[in-house]
Scaffold this motif. Structure first.
Motif, PDB file in Angstrom:
ATOM      1  N   VAL A 147       0.845  -1.185   0.000  1.00 17.33           N
ATOM      2  CA  VAL A 147       0.000   0.000   0.000  1.00 17.33           C
ATOM      3  C   VAL A 147       0.889   1.246   0.000  1.00 17.33           C
ATOM      4  CG1 VAL A 147      -1.805   1.236   1.250  1.00 17.33           C
ATOM      5  CG2 VAL A 147      -1.765  -1.268   1.260  1.00 17.33           C
ATOM      6  N   PHE A 148       0.478   2.270  -0.750  1.00 21.35           N
ATOM      7  CA  PHE A 148       1.257   3.503  -0.892  1.00 21.35           C
ATOM      8  C   PHE A 148       2.720   3.178  -1.245  1.00 21.35           C
ATOM      9  CE2 PHE A 148      -2.254   5.099   1.790  1.00 21.35           C
ATOM     10  CZ  PHE A 148      -2.700   6.116   0.971  1.00 21.35           C
ATOM     11  N   ALA A 149       2.851   2.458  -2.350  1.00 21.77           N
ATOM     12  CA  ALA A 149       4.188   2.053  -2.824  1.00 21.77           C
ATOM     13  C   ALA A 149       4.903   3.246  -3.444  1.00 21.77           C
ATOM     14  CB  ALA A 149       4.049   0.922  -3.833  1.00 21.77           C
ATOM     15  N   ASP A 150       6.029   2.977  -4.094  1.00 21.73           N
ATOM     16  CA  ASP A 150       6.873   4.056  -4.627  1.00 21.73           C
ATOM     17  C   ASP A 150       6.197   4.869  -5.725  1.00 21.73           C
ATOM     18  OD1 ASP A 150       8.847   3.316  -2.888  1.00 21.73           O
ATOM     19  OD2 ASP A 150       9.959   2.108  -4.341  1.00 21.73           O
ATOM     20  N   ASP A 151       5.152   4.320  -6.325  1.00 18.65           N
ATOM     21  CA  ASP A 151       4.449   5.078  -7.365  1.00 18.65           C
ATOM     22  C   ASP A 151       3.338   5.953  -6.790  1.00 18.65           C
ATOM     23  OD1 ASP A 151       2.926   2.853  -6.644  1.00 18.65           O
ATOM     24  OD2 ASP A 151       1.854   2.853  -8.561  1.00 18.65           O
ATOM     25  N   LYS A 152       3.183   5.907  -5.464  1.00 15.99           N
ATOM     26  CA  LYS A 152       2.128   6.687  -4.816  1.00 15.99           C
ATOM     27  C   LYS A 152       2.691   7.371  -3.567  1.00 15.99           C
ATOM     28  CE  LYS A 152      -1.679   3.837  -6.528  1.00 15.99           C
ATOM     29  NZ  LYS A 152      -0.861   2.912  -7.337  1.00 15.99           N
ATOM     30  N   THR A 153       3.507   8.376  -3.814  1.00 13.61           N
ATOM     31  CA  THR A 153       4.112   9.148  -2.729  1.00 13.61           C
ATOM     32  C   THR A 153       3.483  10.534  -2.655  1.00 13.61           C
ATOM     33  OG1 THR A 153       5.848  10.085  -4.138  1.00 13.61           O
ATOM     34  CG2 THR A 153       6.292   7.933  -3.122  1.00 13.61           C
ATOM     35  N   LEU A 154       3.758  11.242  -1.578  1.00  9.83           N
ATOM     36  CA  LEU A 154       3.235  12.596  -1.433  1.00  9.83           C
ATOM     37  C   LEU A 154       3.787  13.522  -2.514  1.00  9.83           C
ATOM     38  CD1 LEU A 154       1.685  14.802   0.075  1.00  9.83           C
ATOM     39  CD2 LEU A 154       3.668  15.050   1.607  1.00  9.83           C
ATOM     40  N   VAL A 155       5.082  13.390  -2.803  1.00 10.68           N
ATOM     41  CA  VAL A 155       5.702  14.257  -3.806  1.00 10.68           C
ATOM     42  C   VAL A 155       5.085  14.022  -5.178  1.00 10.68           C
ATOM     43  CG1 VAL A 155       7.856  14.809  -4.993  1.00 10.68           C
ATOM     44  CG2 VAL A 155       7.863  14.415  -2.522  1.00 10.68           C
ATOM     45  N   SER A 156       4.901  12.765  -5.541  1.00  7.96           N
ATOM     46  CA  SER A 156       4.312  12.481  -6.858  1.00  7.96           C
ATOM     47  C   SER A 156       2.841  12.888  -6.895  1.00  7.96           C
ATOM     48  CB  SER A 156       4.469  11.000  -7.218  1.00  7.96           C
ATOM     49  OG  SER A 156       3.800  10.167  -6.288  1.00  7.96           O
TER      50      SER A 156
END
Length: 369
Positions: free
Chosen positions: A109-118
């Protein structure tokens, strides 16, 4: 002027992108045409350049015309992009609850493709300008990101060169040719060089429209039909068999398809221009941006929670439910999300029979896999 046949093509291409994202199913795996249907994003880019040239080429003459053009495009693209971005966020929160309280999920869940910056980059439509090493959040939105900035660069180019199309084309395609040669003929990029990919196809679409104004129209119906059949056959064969090194040629093929079918003079294009296919073009943007979140939700519910078996019947049922849900959701988002920032116009207040397939810039969108 309406390009109804190619608008219907746009909807069918969006469906092929949906099937591309379902090719992990045994039911669809091994199909070469589906496996390479992500190339249809270039069809969308070429068509965008074709129609944008038709509707805006004569309007973009001075810097004062740039701002209203950008605002209009932003209002058309952004509402659905923001809506689907929020949906992906809510779904990820739902996955967090499932992972913690129901059953452990294989995908983090909330892996590297779903970060705050992105997420912040997605809010500014900059997520696919080389800032990250992967597509983020709602994956298909990478093409919306690069297309929005392609609009700006294209409009600036027309204004700066005062519509000296020859000089603009020579400079642009010389730089693009250098890039393509340096990358061994491949244009299959998204989060990294997606902007260049979009610009290349968009400019081909621009030149295709200009060419369409010069090509004679006196062909007989049977000649047009023969050309349409030939192009459809070549397209199916090319999409099924092209390699990355040959991908630079695919926008040229799509340009030929658009050039021929935009005339609506053959049997197939006349058929596609009919009202029975109008909804495909009308809902294509929603199909494109909605589909990955719908597929993810249904995969979790049907395969992970309900334990739908991965049999032929089970996967066929899954595909059917996915297509139905995507269509229903797209009807909703088209009516209540896509056009929320659009001012009232005859095209929006007319009966449904006159709405589909128009080529006003308020009706144009792009997709991607």
């Amino acid at each position: 002027m309406r390009f109804r046949a190619v608008d219907s093509f746009r909807g069918m291409a969006a469906i092929m992108v949906i099937l591309f994202h379902l090719q992990h199913l045994d039911l669809l795996s091994g199909n070469a045409f589906i496996a390479k249907s992500d190339i249809f994003v270039d069809f969308f880019f070429v068509l965008s350049g074709f129609v944008m040239t038709h509707s805006n080429f004569n309007k973009l003459t001075y810097l004062t015309s740039l701002k209203p053009f950008i605002i209009k495009r932003f209002k058309r693209l952004y509402p659905l992009h923001l809506f689907t971005l929020v949906l992906v966020l809510l779904f990820e929160l739902f996955r967090f609850g499932v992972d913690r309280y129901v059953v452990a999920l294989s995908n983090p869940v909330f892996a590297d493709d779903k970060t705050l910056v992105s997420f912040l980059a997605n809010l500014t439509l900059t997520q696919s300008l080389g800032l990250f090493d992967r597509v983020t959040w709602n994956g298909p939105s990478w093409s919306i990101s690069v297309e929005f900035y392609t609009y700006i660069v294209w409009a600036l180019g027309l204004i700066i060169f005062r519509k000296n199309l020859l000089l603009l084309s020579i400079i642009s395609f010389s730089l693009l040719a250098w890039f393509i040669v340096r990358h061994n003929g491949s244009i299959i990029y998204n989060y990294d060089y997606g902007f260049i990919r979009c610009l290349y196809s968009f400019l081909i679409g621009m030149l295709t429209y200009r060419l369409s104004q010069q090509v004679p129209t006196g062909f007989r119906a049977w000649q047009q039909t023969a050309a349409e059949l030939l192009l459809l056959g070549i397209t199916i064969l090319a999409v099924s068999s092209f390699s990355h090194a040959e991908s630079w040629m695919m926008p040229l093929l799509f340009a030929a398809v658009i050039l021929v079918f935009s005339r609506e003079a053959g049997t197939i294009s006349t058929w596609l221009a009919g009202e029975r296919f109008a909804f495909l073009g009308k809902l294509s943007y929603s199909y494109y941006l909605n589909h990955t979140v719908v597929l993810a939700v249904l995969d979790l519910l049907l395969f992970k929670l309900i334990k739908l078996p991965h049999t032929t019947a089970g996967e066929l049922f899954f595909v059917f439910i996915c297509l139905v849900c995507i269509h229903v959701m797209s009807v909703f988002t088209y009516r209540y999300v896509e056009l929320i920032l659009q001012s009232a116009s005859p095209a929006r207040t007319s009966s449904p029979a006159t709405q589909p397939g128009t080529t006003s810039d308020s009706s144009l969108i792009r997709f991607m896999p």
